[in-house]
Design a protein around this motif. Structure first.
Motif, PDB file in Angstrom:
ATOM      1  N   ILE A 162      16.543 -61.224 -32.672  1.00  0.00           N
ATOM      2  CA  ILE A 162      16.397 -62.624 -33.074  1.00  0.00           C
ATOM      3  C   ILE A 162      17.299 -63.525 -32.243  1.00  0.00           C
ATOM      4  O   ILE A 162      16.905 -64.626 -31.841  1.00  0.00           O
ATOM      5  N   ARG A 163      18.476 -63.039 -31.946  1.00  0.00           N
ATOM      6  CA  ARG A 163      19.459 -63.836 -31.199  1.00  0.00           C
ATOM      7  C   ARG A 163      19.184 -63.810 -29.687  1.00  0.00           C
ATOM      8  O   ARG A 163      19.102 -64.855 -29.040  1.00  0.00           O
ATOM      9  N   ASP A 164      19.040 -62.630 -29.138  1.00  0.00           N
ATOM     10  CA  ASP A 164      19.008 -62.487 -27.682  1.00  0.00           C
ATOM     11  C   ASP A 164      17.632 -62.698 -27.070  1.00  0.00           C
ATOM     12  O   ASP A 164      17.528 -63.108 -25.910  1.00  0.00           O
ATOM     13  N   GLU A 165      16.576 -62.421 -27.828  1.00  0.00           N
ATOM     14  CA  GLU A 165      15.225 -62.536 -27.292  1.00  0.00           C
ATOM     15  C   GLU A 165      14.474 -63.761 -27.808  1.00  0.00           C
ATOM     16  O   GLU A 165      13.601 -64.280 -27.127  1.00  0.00           O
ATOM     17  N   MET A 166      14.841 -64.240 -29.009  1.00  0.00           N
ATOM     18  CA  MET A 166      14.099 -65.338 -29.610  1.00  0.00           C
ATOM     19  C   MET A 166      14.894 -66.642 -29.658  1.00  0.00           C
ATOM     20  O   MET A 166      14.361 -67.677 -30.066  1.00  0.00           O
ATOM     21  N   GLY A 167      16.143 -66.612 -29.261  1.00  0.00           N
ATOM     22  CA  GLY A 167      16.895 -67.849 -29.073  1.00  0.00           C
ATOM     23  C   GLY A 167      17.477 -68.471 -30.313  1.00  0.00           C
ATOM     24  O   GLY A 167      17.750 -69.673 -30.332  1.00  0.00           O
TER      25      GLY A 167
END
Length: 884
Positions: A361-366
């Protein structure tokens, strides 16, 4: 008897007005009363009777008074000729006393059941229509309900005939102080308040007086609110219009009557400018784009947190803890044994899942991490009931939710979880229980809530906290694992009740209104006990993720985090207007209204990218479900209602205009989906808004699944053409009508349903059944209410689009009661059965063709368009006929 209108509109100063229209049919010899039912709870709510305790109490204490309304002046007259309440009326609608010899109609009111209507022998005539008005007024608040009655006296034969359902619902312009006029170029004037044109055309607006000696002046404001002219008495013309001229125009009218008295009114006109009439519309190229990725704002991101919060147990020992990379979990020694002898096993598995999912959620979806991690602390799960100092729960208490707890100098958002979902992280959980996946995903769901808790946006949109959360998990699974699941079961409210607003909590309430974005109008208590105000299933619509799913698929996955970052107040308003504090622009008014229409149109075609099959499966699971009050005690005992995503229409006048019901026509930002049987080459449909900010569009899917959309309109003609290769599946297209209000303004708005009219043109034959699952485009579907062949024009020799009809109509213009002469072409008359059907699908008459090859039209048949179907030899010849 038909209750045909329930509309909210401005009333006396500081009060609201609601109008109910009752259309009544009685015979001349009928002696039993016609009952026009009302609901005391609904009346009490609309009249704001809370201070009196109930509507009946307010009536008996005269806090609410009963009035008749003078038909000429509109003046309210207090006093009742009937006991306990009610009036006698003359044939002209004037209230009179009991002894008046001209009294023709008695309209008696009971505060528990409604009106009882009877007529006075010798004072009403067969074939005539009588109108009168009565009212209830809360004298403390000026909240008002008007009851408008229209009584038609028919004969015994006409009363027993299954005639088309004419609502006789007044059009909006009927109540204007002067008749609106529009004219295109140098064409004829039309009594209307909407006009469709092409660039370069000239449009003229004006008013025509209803009575001799009247005059009117009016000013004009354009769609942008700017004044286009000050008060004048001449017509207003715009020449060489462009697409910038499209929209809603406000006319402020001052009318002076023959005696010099003045009255004023604000009227709305609509202009639709079409540049590509009849061409297909590509939503992809007309969808606004907006996106947020926290890494754009924080290019260095956030470092992995190193600090771990401090908790203690009731026995004085430090809490047990397992640390992941970004998350931690705390529990006490009194943990329920269901978690297993090796409690660290379940806790470690939980942290692994949290770190994996939230890293994506953090690293791929911003998305940013929650406030714990942003301030250097590991995010955390707190296991309540396990013996920690911050709660007093038992270790058998179940549940789990997002909360906050105090430690290290402040309250921090976290996941509060009982032993129950924690136990489903054991290595052997799926061998012991069958809800492991559900509980583990539910724990991530609560972690997402913790992430949302301290973001800047969505502070007054409780509905989006749930729907946005569920969407984020679905989007993660789709992007990471290519698993496009089905929305959660409560998402069906978005799919099966498109008339409900987008920003809605608890859905369609029992009084016909809608819960507001933050549950306005929902909560009601009596003696400390909650009263159920919603309906089962759709009352959980706030958990539906279909709108954020639509944004993620059709705008882009960054559109939803943008909402959480910048929409400080309401969601739709924030998308349109942006964030002035941070100088971030929204997409603007016109794009926002277009986005709402697109959402409603994609609901009609189930067009949500990879999520389309899952949405359709969910809708199919609940299609036809009956809803009512979810539990007792309830607010209003509503009748059971069968759910379908489709709207029906009933013929509203002799010109062929049809109206939706007043129960499920759209709320603010809501829509209706109307399936229509269409021809083999294309269709035309005409749209007339009866309320502000309405738009419409035609759309369909082909048998191979291709989606097709027409040019959107504000009013006027919608048109699509096709050939055999890309025709609508099952020869059914959808009319989509949407209200595009996107700024929530309060109770009056959430209680209102928006109105419109539809007329079928060339190639549009009949409104299709609302009980057929038209979303199954790949299947061959049957509508038992429809005549399934092509429809011919009435003239002799006219051919079907499929084949030349075997039978021809030889009569010219048709009239009610007339015999229609047929050319049977050698077919035995005894083998031919004629069905006469209204354009709204109602069977009016079925009869055998006479030996002389004629059929008889009903004597009381109203003027208008009908479908005549002639069944013979295993085939049907159908004709569209017009009765003068």
């Amino acid at each position: 008897m038909l209750l045909s209108v329930m509309s909210a509109c401005p009333a006396m100063a500081n009060g609201s007005k609601t109008i109910y229209h009752f259309d009544i049919s009685r015979t001349l010899t009928q002696t039993t009363p016609t009952v026009c039912a009302t609901n005391a709870s609904v009346l009490g709510t609309k009249l704001n009777c809370a201070a009196q305790g109930s509507f009946s109490t307010a009536m008996s204490s005269q806090a609410v008074k009963f009035y008749s309304i003078n038909p000429s002046t509109g003046k309210y007259n207090y006093g009742s000729s009937l006991s306990p309440y009610g009036n006698y009326f003359t044939a002209a609608g004037l209230a009179v006393n009991t002894a008046n010899r001209n009294r023709a109609i008695a309209s008696a009111f009971d505060d528990k059941s409604g009106f009882s209507i009877t007529t006075v022998e010798g004072k009403v005539e067969e074939g005539n229509t009588y109108q009168w008005k009565q009212a209830l007024v809360n004298v403390n608040t000026n909240d008002t309900i008007e009851f408008h009655f229209e009584l038609t006296i028919g004969n015994e034969e006409s009363m027993d005939t299954d005639m088309p359902a004419f609502n006789h619902r007044p059009d909006r312009i009927d109540a204007w102080i002067a008749d609106p006029m529009v004219r295109l170029n140098e064409g004829e004037e039309e009594r209307n308040n909407c006009m469709q044109a092409a660039p370069g055309d000239a449009i003229t607006f004006g008013f025509r007086m209803k009575n001799d000696g009247e005059s009117a002046r009016f000013n004009v404001k354009g769609p942008d609110g700017k004044s286009l002219r000050v008060y004048d008495d001449g017509d207003f013309t715009m020449t060489s219009i462009t697409t910038d001229n499209a929209g809603e125009y406000t006319m402020s009218v001052i009318l002076t009557d023959a005696d010099g008295k003045r009255k004023s009114q604000t009227c709305k006109f609509y202009v639709d400018v079409q540049t590509q009439q009849g061409e297909r519309f590509d939503w992809k190229s007309h969808t606004p784009y907006w996106s947020y990725d926290f890494r754009d704002e924080y290019p260095n991101g956030f470092p992995q947190p190193t600090k771990v919060h401090n908790f203690t147990q009731k026995n004085g020992k430090a809490a047990n803890v397992v640390e992941g990379e970004w998350w931690s979990v705390f529990w006490g020694d009194n943990l329920n044994s269901a978690v297993g002898a090796n409690d660290y096993n379940a806790m470690t598995n939980m942290m692994k899942k949290y770190d994996v999912d939230f890293a994506y959620i953090r690293d791929e979806m911003g998305w940013p991490p929650d406030i714990n991690a942003r301030q250097g602390w590991k995010s955390f799960v707190y296991v309540f009931g396990s013996g920690l100092n911050n709660d007093n729960e038992s270790n058998t208490t179940q549940g789990g939710y997002q909360s906050s707890t105090y430690t290290d100098g402040r309250s921090w958002p976290c996941v509060w979880a009982s032993y129950y979902p924690v136990s489903r992280f054991r290595d052997d959980a799926d061998k012991k229980w069958n809800d492991g996946d559900y509980q583990r995903e539910a724990m991530v769901h609560e972690g997402i809530h913790a992430l949302f808790a301290d973001l800047d946006g969505v502070k007054r949109s409780a509905w989006f906290h749930e729907g946005g959360n569920v969407w984020l998990q679905m989007a993660m699974n789709a992007k990471r694992d290519n698993v496009y699941g089905s929305p959660g079961w409560l998402g069906v409210g978005n799919l099966i009740c498109p008339f409900m607003p987008i920003e809605c909590y608890s859905g369609w309430l029992q009084d016909g209104s809608f819960g507001g974005p933050s549950a306005e109008g929902v909560n009601m208590y009596e003696g400390g006990q909650q009263i159920c105000t919603w309906r089962n299933l759709i009352g959980g619509v706030q958990y539906g993720e279909v709108f954020p799913l639509f944004l993620g698929e059709c705008v882009g996955e960054g559109s939803v985090p943008w909402i959480w970052r910048y929409c400080r107040n309401r969601v739709l308003e924030g998308i349109a207007n942006g964030n002035s504090q941070e100088k971030v622009a929204g997409i603007g008014d016109e794009a926002m209204r277009s986005l709402i229409l697109q959402y409603r149109a994609r609901l009609a075609t189930m067009d949500f990218g990879g999520f389309s099959p899952g949405c359709r499966n969910l809708l199919n699971t609940y299609f036809g479900t009956t809803v009512k009050a979810e539990f007792s005690p309830y607010w209003i005992d509503v009748p059971p209602f069968k759910l379908t995503p489709y709207q029906t229409l009933e013929q509203n006048d002799a010109e062929g205009w049809m109206a939706p019901d007043t129960i499920t026509n759209p709320g603010w930002s809501g829509g209706n989906i109307i399936p229509v049987h269409v021809g083999k080459e294309g269709c035309e449909v005409f749209f007339r808004p009866e309320d502000d900010q309405m738009m419409a569009q035609l759309c369909y899917r082909t048998a191979t699944g291709e989606t097709v959309y027409s040019q959107p309109v504000r009013c006027g003609k919608m048109k699509l053409t096709w050939d055999e290769s890309d025709a609508p599946a099952n020869d059914v297209a959808f009319i989509v009508v949407a209200n595009t209000d996107y700024i929530y303004t309060g109770d009056a708005q959430r209680k209102k349903h928006w109105d419109y009219r539809i007329k079928l043109g060339d190639g549009a034959y009949q409104v299709a059944s609302k009980d057929v699952k038209w979303y199954f485009y790949e299947q061959k579907l049957t509508d038992n209410t429809y005549i399934p062949t092509g429809i011919n024009s009435m003239e002799a020799g006219a051919g079907s689009k499929d084949a030349t009809p075997a039978i021809r109509i030889l009569s010219g213009v048709l009239h009610a009661g007339q015999q229609v002469l047929l050319d049977l072409g050698g077919i035995d008359p005894a083998s031919v059965t004629a069905h006469l059907v209204g354009v709204s699908g109602i069977l009016i008459e079925e009869q055998k063709v006479s030996p002389s090859a004629t059929i008889q039209l009903p004597a009381s048949l109203p003027r208008g368009m009908y479908i005549l179907a002639l069944h013979h030899d295993g085939r049907i010849d159908t004709f569209k006929v017009y009765v003068e």
